[in-house]
Write a protein that holds these residues in place. Structure first.
Motif, PDB file in Angstrom:
ATOM      1  N   GLU A 150       0.827  -1.209   0.000  1.00 19.53           N
ATOM      2  CA  GLU A 150       0.000   0.000   0.000  1.00 19.53           C
ATOM      3  C   GLU A 150       0.862   1.261   0.000  1.00 19.53           C
ATOM      4  O   GLU A 150       1.904   1.317   0.654  1.00 19.53           O
ATOM      5  CB  GLU A 150      -0.920   0.021   1.220  1.00 19.53           C
ATOM      6  N   TRP A 209      -3.528   3.620  -1.742  1.00 12.98           N
ATOM      7  CA  TRP A 209      -3.476   2.972  -3.049  1.00 12.98           C
ATOM      8  C   TRP A 209      -2.856   1.591  -2.933  1.00 12.98           C
ATOM      9  O   TRP A 209      -1.898   1.390  -2.181  1.00 12.98           O
ATOM     10  CB  TRP A 209      -2.602   3.785  -4.016  1.00 12.98           C
ATOM     11  N   LYS A 210      -3.361   0.630  -3.691  1.00 15.71           N
ATOM     12  CA  LYS A 210      -2.655  -0.623  -3.907  1.00 15.71           C
ATOM     13  C   LYS A 210      -1.486  -0.281  -4.828  1.00 15.71           C
ATOM     14  O   LYS A 210      -1.652   0.429  -5.825  1.00 15.71           O
ATOM     15  CB  LYS A 210      -3.542  -1.681  -4.569  1.00 15.71           C
ATOM     16  N   THR A 225     -13.739  -5.155  -7.160  1.00 16.47           N
ATOM     17  CA  THR A 225     -13.580  -4.348  -5.944  1.00 16.47           C
ATOM     18  C   THR A 225     -14.562  -4.791  -4.860  1.00 16.47           C
ATOM     19  O   THR A 225     -14.228  -4.746  -3.678  1.00 16.47           O
ATOM     20  CB  THR A 225     -13.758  -2.837  -6.213  1.00 16.47           C
ATOM     21  N   GLU A 279     -13.034  -7.768  -3.303  1.00 18.34           N
ATOM     22  CA  GLU A 279     -11.860  -7.364  -2.527  1.00 18.34           C
ATOM     23  C   GLU A 279     -12.287  -6.809  -1.165  1.00 18.34           C
ATOM     24  O   GLU A 279     -11.605  -7.004  -0.168  1.00 18.34           O
ATOM     25  CB  GLU A 279     -11.058  -6.322  -3.324  1.00 18.34           C
ATOM     26  N   TRP A 285     -12.102  -0.933  -0.883  1.00 14.56           N
ATOM     27  CA  TRP A 285     -11.362  -0.766  -2.144  1.00 14.56           C
ATOM     28  C   TRP A 285     -12.328  -0.486  -3.280  1.00 14.56           C
ATOM     29  O   TRP A 285     -13.409  -1.045  -3.343  1.00 14.56           O
ATOM     30  CB  TRP A 285     -10.526  -2.004  -2.458  1.00 14.56           C
ATOM     31  N   ARG A 286     -11.898   0.395  -4.204  1.00 12.48           N
ATOM     32  CA  ARG A 286     -12.747   0.780  -5.337  1.00 12.48           C
ATOM     33  C   ARG A 286     -11.882   1.166  -6.528  1.00 12.48           C
ATOM     34  O   ARG A 286     -10.672   1.359  -6.403  1.00 12.48           O
ATOM     35  CB  ARG A 286     -13.662   1.940  -4.946  1.00 12.48           C
ATOM     36  N   LEU A 313      -6.333  -0.034  -7.441  1.00  7.34           N
ATOM     37  CA  LEU A 313      -7.381   0.127  -6.449  1.00  7.34           C
ATOM     38  C   LEU A 313      -7.018   1.216  -5.448  1.00  7.34           C
ATOM     39  O   LEU A 313      -5.837   1.431  -5.142  1.00  7.34           O
ATOM     40  CB  LEU A 313      -7.609  -1.184  -5.703  1.00  7.34           C
ATOM     41  N   LYS A 354      -8.662   3.393  -1.755  1.00  7.79           N
ATOM     42  CA  LYS A 354      -9.690   3.541  -0.712  1.00  7.79           C
ATOM     43  C   LYS A 354      -9.332   4.762   0.112  1.00  7.79           C
ATOM     44  O   LYS A 354      -8.216   5.272   0.056  1.00  7.79           O
ATOM     45  CB  LYS A 354      -9.814   2.289   0.145  1.00  7.79           C
TER      46      LYS A 354
END
Length: 194
Positions: free
Chosen positions: A65, A75-76, A107, A110, A114-115, A188, A190
């Motif tokens: 992350e 962020w991923k 998402t 997941e 997460w989006r 992804l 969040k």
């Protein structure tokens, strides 16, 4: 013309010498003329700006992350389909390209908030760099793995016109739109829990 562009042009140390005479002629050294003419060419915004390193120190990196406290986002670090390799400090595996609906379904699976990022969120990843990718190469070390010959293209959840959604191409530095069924890479994001 922005202040950054002006500063950049001034920093090139163009040798202008102004002579005052009755006719108030401006004498420009011959090497400056081609540079000045080149500066008039239509180039992308920021093309005249100083080149950054492609690195940004504002991320807090924790394994897979990248935390961006400035924008309140996590962020991923790897595109969907890849996974973080803590030993190599990079992403490994194969990028999974998805249509936007499949990305949105992913998402949900997941979970944990997460989006698919909005266009405004994805734009926060851009750094002023003369190298590609135009994102922080330390925080996101494998963006180039998403370039299958036509650029490293990533979905946003922002609708441009009905049925068409924006995507960012981090290789070529542009934004475009495509239909939801077109298969692209996904990062992804969040919100930071407050």
């Amino acid at each position: 013309m922005s202040q950054n562009t002006l500063k950049s042009l001034l920093s090139c140390r163009l040798a202008l010498s102004i002579k005052t005479s009755q006719r108030k002629q401006i004498q420009v050294r011959s090497k400056v003329i081609p540079l000045f003419l080149l500066s008039l060419l239509p180039l992308p915004l920021g093309a005249h700006a100083d080149c950054g390193t492609g690195k940004r120190s504002s991320y807090i990196l924790q394994e897979d992350e990248a935390i961006d406290p400035q924008h309140g986002l996590i962020w991923k670090r790897c595109a969907v389909g890849m996974r973080w390799d803590a030993n190599g400090k990079t992403c490994i595996g194969e990028v999974q390209v998805l249509g936007l609906n499949a990305a949105l379904d992913f998402t949900k699976q997941e979970g944990n908030g997460w989006r698919v990022p909005s266009g405004q969120e994805l734009e926060t990843l851009l750094v002023n760099s003369c190298d590609h990718p135009g994102v922080d190469a330390i925080a996101f070390p494998s963006i180039e793995a998403s370039d299958f010959g036509e650029g490293a293209k990533f979905w946003t959840s922002t609708e441009a016109i009905p049925g068409m959604f924006y995507y960012f191409d981090f290789t070529n530095g542009f934004v475009d739109m495509h239909s939801q069924g077109f298969r692209l890479s996904v990062l992804l994001v969040k919100d930071i829990k407050r």
